[in-house]
Design a protein around this motif. Structure first.
Motif, mmCIF file in Angstrom:
data_model
loop_
_atom_site.group_PDB
_atom_site.id
_atom_site.type_symbol
_atom_site.label_atom_id
_atom_site.label_comp_id
_atom_site.label_asym_id
_atom_site.label_seq_id
_atom_site.Cartn_x
_atom_site.Cartn_y
_atom_site.Cartn_z
ATOM 1 N N ASP A 267 0.767 -1.272 -0.253
ATOM 2 C CA ASP A 267 0.011 0.000 -0.026
ATOM 3 C C ASP A 267 1.094 1.386 0.019
ATOM 4 O O ASP A 267 0.711 2.244 -0.802
ATOM 5 C CB ASP A 267 -0.962 0.178 1.230
ATOM 6 C CG ASP A 267 -2.080 -0.893 1.028
ATOM 7 O OD1 ASP A 267 -2.394 -1.477 0.121
ATOM 8 O OD2 ASP A 267 -2.708 -1.230 2.182
ATOM 9 N N ARG A 268 1.771 1.236 0.887
ATOM 10 C CA ARG A 268 2.490 2.529 1.117
ATOM 11 C C ARG A 268 3.694 2.928 -0.380
ATOM 12 O O ARG A 268 3.855 3.676 -0.604
ATOM 13 C CB ARG A 268 3.807 2.423 1.975
ATOM 14 C CG ARG A 268 2.855 2.582 3.586
ATOM 15 C CD ARG A 268 3.833 2.344 4.638
ATOM 16 N NE ARG A 268 3.203 2.791 6.006
ATOM 17 C CZ ARG A 268 3.229 3.974 6.394
ATOM 18 N NH1 ARG A 268 3.760 5.085 5.757
ATOM 19 N NH2 ARG A 268 2.389 4.158 7.613
ATOM 20 N N LEU A 269 3.988 1.564 -0.818
ATOM 21 C CA LEU A 269 4.635 1.507 -2.108
ATOM 22 C C LEU A 269 3.963 1.770 -3.374
ATOM 23 O O LEU A 269 4.624 2.029 -4.380
ATOM 24 C CB LEU A 269 5.784 0.501 -2.124
ATOM 25 C CG LEU A 269 6.963 0.637 -1.024
ATOM 26 C CD1 LEU A 269 7.494 -0.792 -0.907
ATOM 27 C CD2 LEU A 269 7.916 1.552 -1.307
ATOM 28 N N GLY A 270 2.518 1.476 -3.159
ATOM 29 C CA GLY A 270 1.742 1.464 -4.537
ATOM 30 C C GLY A 270 2.054 0.377 -5.403
ATOM 31 O O GLY A 270 2.288 0.610 -6.772
ATOM 32 N N VAL A 271 2.607 -0.855 -4.973
ATOM 33 C CA VAL A 271 2.659 -1.926 -5.927
ATOM 34 C C VAL A 271 2.051 -3.016 -5.467
ATOM 35 O O VAL A 271 1.266 -3.009 -4.293
ATOM 36 C CB VAL A 271 4.348 -2.204 -5.908
ATOM 37 C CG1 VAL A 271 5.194 -1.098 -6.408
ATOM 38 C CG2 VAL A 271 4.800 -2.540 -4.336
ATOM 39 N N SER A 272 2.009 -4.108 -6.163
ATOM 40 C CA SER A 272 1.511 -5.300 -5.602
ATOM 41 C C SER A 272 1.994 -6.014 -4.445
ATOM 42 O O SER A 272 3.430 -5.918 -4.480
ATOM 43 C CB SER A 272 0.967 -6.183 -6.969
ATOM 44 O OG SER A 272 2.561 -6.747 -7.198
#
Length: 144
Positions: free
Chosen positions: A29-34
Motif C-alpha cells: 500500500d505504501r509503495l503503490g505496488v502489488s
C-alpha cells in the motif's frame, strides 16, 4: 536512489510505526505496488542480507539494511528541505516523493551543500507523520 533503497526505507519506517516487522500488505500500500512485487523484492533484499523475513509476520531490516534505509531517508529529507526552503514549493512533500526515486547520491550530496540540514537528520523524521518534524516546525514558525 534505487528501488531497493525505497523498499528499505519503507520497511524501516513501518517497523518504527508498529515496533515490529513490516507486513507485506502495508508495504504494498505504501509503495503503490502489488503484494507479489513486495514479496519478490523482499526475497532479493533477504538474499543480500539487508532484511529478514518471517512468513505471516513481515520483514525487518538488518543492521546493514538499516544503514541503507537511513541513507535513503536522509536523501528524502534533503529533497524535502531543498524544495521547501530553497525553492519554496508549496506541496514539497508530493514533489519530494516524485523526485526521490530518480535522485542519485551525487545530486543529493550537492543539494545538501545548499540547504541548512539539521545535524540530527534523519532522526528528525517522524514515521507517524511521514514527515521531518523539524521542517514542519520551521514551516509553522514561518507562517506565524
Amino acid at each position: 536512489m534505487n528501488t531497493a533503497d525505497q523498499y528499505l526505507k519503507t520497511i524501516f519506517l513501518v517497523e518504527q510505526l508498529h515496533d515490529g516487522p513490516a507486513a507485506t500488505g502495508e508495504l504494498a500500500d505504501r509503495l503503490g505496488v502489488s503484494p507479489a512485487s513486495v514479496n519478490e523484492m523482499i526475497g532479493k533484499l533477504e538474499d543480500r542480507g539487508l532484511v529478514t523475513h518471517e512468513k505471516y509476520k513481515g520483514a525487518a531490516v538488518t543492521d546493514d539494511g538499516e544503514a541503507l534505509a537511513r541513507e535513503a531517508l536522509q536523501t528524502y529529507c534533503i529533497l524535502e528541505r531543498f524544495l521547501a526552503n530553497v525553492l519554496d514549493v508549496e506541496d514539497f512533500r508530493a514533489e519530494a516523493r516524485q523526485l526521490e526515486p530518480v535522485i542519485d547520491e551525487t545530486v543529493a550530496d550537492r543539494l545538501d551543500m545548499i540547504i541548512d540540514r539539521e545535524p540530527q537528520c534523519p532522526d528528525c523524521f517522524d514515521a507517524d507523520e511521514d514527515a521531518c518534524t523539524l521542517l514542519v516546525e520551521e514551516r509553522v514558525e514561518a507562517d506565524d
